[in-house]
Design a protein around this motif. Structure first.
Motif, short mmCIF file in Angstrom:
data_model
loop_
_atom_site.label_atom_id
_atom_site.label_comp_id
_atom_site.label_asym_id
_atom_site.label_seq_id
_atom_site.Cartn_x
_atom_site.Cartn_y
_atom_site.Cartn_z
N PHE A 86 -0.29 -2.84 0.85
CA PHE A 86 -0.71 -4.09 0.22
C PHE A 86 0.19 -4.43 -0.96
N VAL A 87 0.82 -5.61 -0.88
CA VAL A 87 1.63 -6.15 -1.96
C VAL A 87 0.80 -7.27 -2.58
N LEU A 88 0.15 -6.99 -3.69
CA LEU A 88 -0.82 -7.92 -4.25
C LEU A 88 -0.21 -8.78 -5.34
N ASP A 89 -0.63 -10.05 -5.36
CA ASP A 89 -0.23 -10.98 -6.40
C ASP A 89 -1.40 -11.17 -7.37
N GLY A 91 -4.62 -11.85 -9.21
CA GLY A 91 -5.98 -12.14 -8.77
C GLY A 91 -6.33 -11.64 -7.39
N GLU A 92 -5.38 -11.02 -6.68
CA GLU A 92 -5.63 -10.58 -5.32
C GLU A 92 -6.07 -9.12 -5.28
N SER A 93 -6.83 -8.80 -4.25
CA SER A 93 -7.17 -7.42 -3.92
C SER A 93 -6.85 -7.20 -2.45
N ALA A 94 -6.84 -5.94 -2.02
CA ALA A 94 -6.63 -5.66 -0.60
C ALA A 94 -7.71 -6.34 0.24
N ALA A 95 -8.94 -6.30 -0.25
CA ALA A 95 -10.05 -6.91 0.49
C ALA A 95 -9.89 -8.42 0.60
N SER A 96 -9.44 -9.06 -0.48
CA SER A 96 -9.33 -10.51 -0.46
C SER A 96 -8.22 -11.00 0.47
N VAL A 154 -8.19 -5.15 -8.42
CA VAL A 154 -7.15 -6.16 -8.67
C VAL A 154 -6.16 -5.60 -9.69
N PRO A 155 -4.89 -5.42 -9.34
CA PRO A 155 -3.92 -4.91 -10.31
C PRO A 155 -3.75 -5.85 -11.50
N HIS A 157 -0.92 -5.61 -13.31
CA HIS A 157 0.53 -5.73 -13.41
C HIS A 157 1.07 -5.84 -11.99
N HIS A 158 2.20 -6.51 -11.81
CA HIS A 158 2.74 -6.75 -10.46
C HIS A 158 4.20 -6.35 -10.44
N ALA A 159 4.42 -5.06 -10.18
CA ALA A 159 5.74 -4.47 -10.32
C ALA A 159 6.78 -5.11 -9.42
N TRP A 160 6.38 -5.56 -8.25
CA TRP A 160 7.35 -6.10 -7.29
C TRP A 160 7.99 -7.40 -7.78
#
Length: 232
Positions: A86-89, A91-96, A154-155, A157-160
């Motif tokens: 999962f590459v999350l942006d 407000g995102e979660s894996a579930a969402s 929901v992370p 921080h977004h390292a990617w």
């Protein structure tokens, strides 16, 4: 040479990476495999962050499945590898994003304490369906119960967004929809697609060894205590 940090997914343990880690170490690479199952995405991320911070140079960090949610939140990685992850942006979660496939959801068994586990026979087909039977049986035997809620984390921080990254789409995956993987892969610097199921580290570890060897050959970060000097 940079170290490699391997981050497992839900229900898994560091031991699932044992063969992969041993092959990398035999080739002279330092490998660290942190234990997750800390109860939440922030706690799991903190455990991996502590490993990264203890290394002398920014490592290559590979996250598998839910492990992608974890590595998205870390700082100080030299390169990120998302393996069917999962590459999350914001407000995102894996579930969402869609999370587990229906086949994986059907394998989940609620436990009395609120945790969940996976039905062994269904887990083999879903997670290790393309792996040789003895390897798949061993992998299923290592699975452990999972605390609730991690997939909804929901992370912060977004390292990617600032760190180079490689996404590996597992085109025969039955646990995470390959089309969802392709959409998430568009956020990464580089994309590869393998004709494997969800867990190539069990059935085809040489694919990952080759990829990481390629990345290590071109990734030579400065040690954290080195200062870059310039001449005028």
């Amino acid at each position: 040479m940079a170290a490699v940090v391997l981050v497992h997914g839900l229900y898994h343990r560091p031991e699932h990476f044992a063969v992969l880690a041993e092959r990398l170490r035999t080739a002279g690479t330092e490998v660290v495999v942190p234990e997750l199952h800390r109860g939440s995405l922030p706690a799991d991320t903190a455990a991996v962050q502590a490993v990264i911070d203890a290394l002398p140079a920014p490592p290559i960090v590979l996250g598998h499945s839910y492990g992608g949610s974890v590595i998205t939140g870390v700082r100080g990685a030299g390169h990120l590898v998302y393996l069917a992850a999962f590459v999350l942006d914001a407000g995102e979660s894996a579930a969402s994003l869609g999370g587990a496939s229906q086949q994986l959801q059907d394998a989940i068994i609620p436990e009395p304490d609120g945790s969940t586990s996976l039905h062994p026979d269904r887990a083999i087909d879903t997670l290790y369906g393309d792996c040789p039977e003895p390897l798949a049986a061993r992998a299923v035997g290592l699975l452990r119960p999972q605390a609730p809620g991690c997939g909804r984390g929901v992370p912060q921080h977004h390292a990617w967004t600032k760190t180079s990254s490689t996404y590996i789409v597992c085109a025969q995956d039955r646990a995470i929809d390959p089309d969802l993987q392709r959409r998430m892969a568009s956020r990464c610097t580089d994309v590869r697609e393998w004709q494997t199921g969800h867990s190539p580290f069990v059935g085809q570890p040489d694919l990952i060894v080759e990829l990481l060897g390629e990345l290590l050959a071109t990734h030579n970060p400065p040690r954290r205590n080195e200062r870059v000097t310039t001449t005028r």
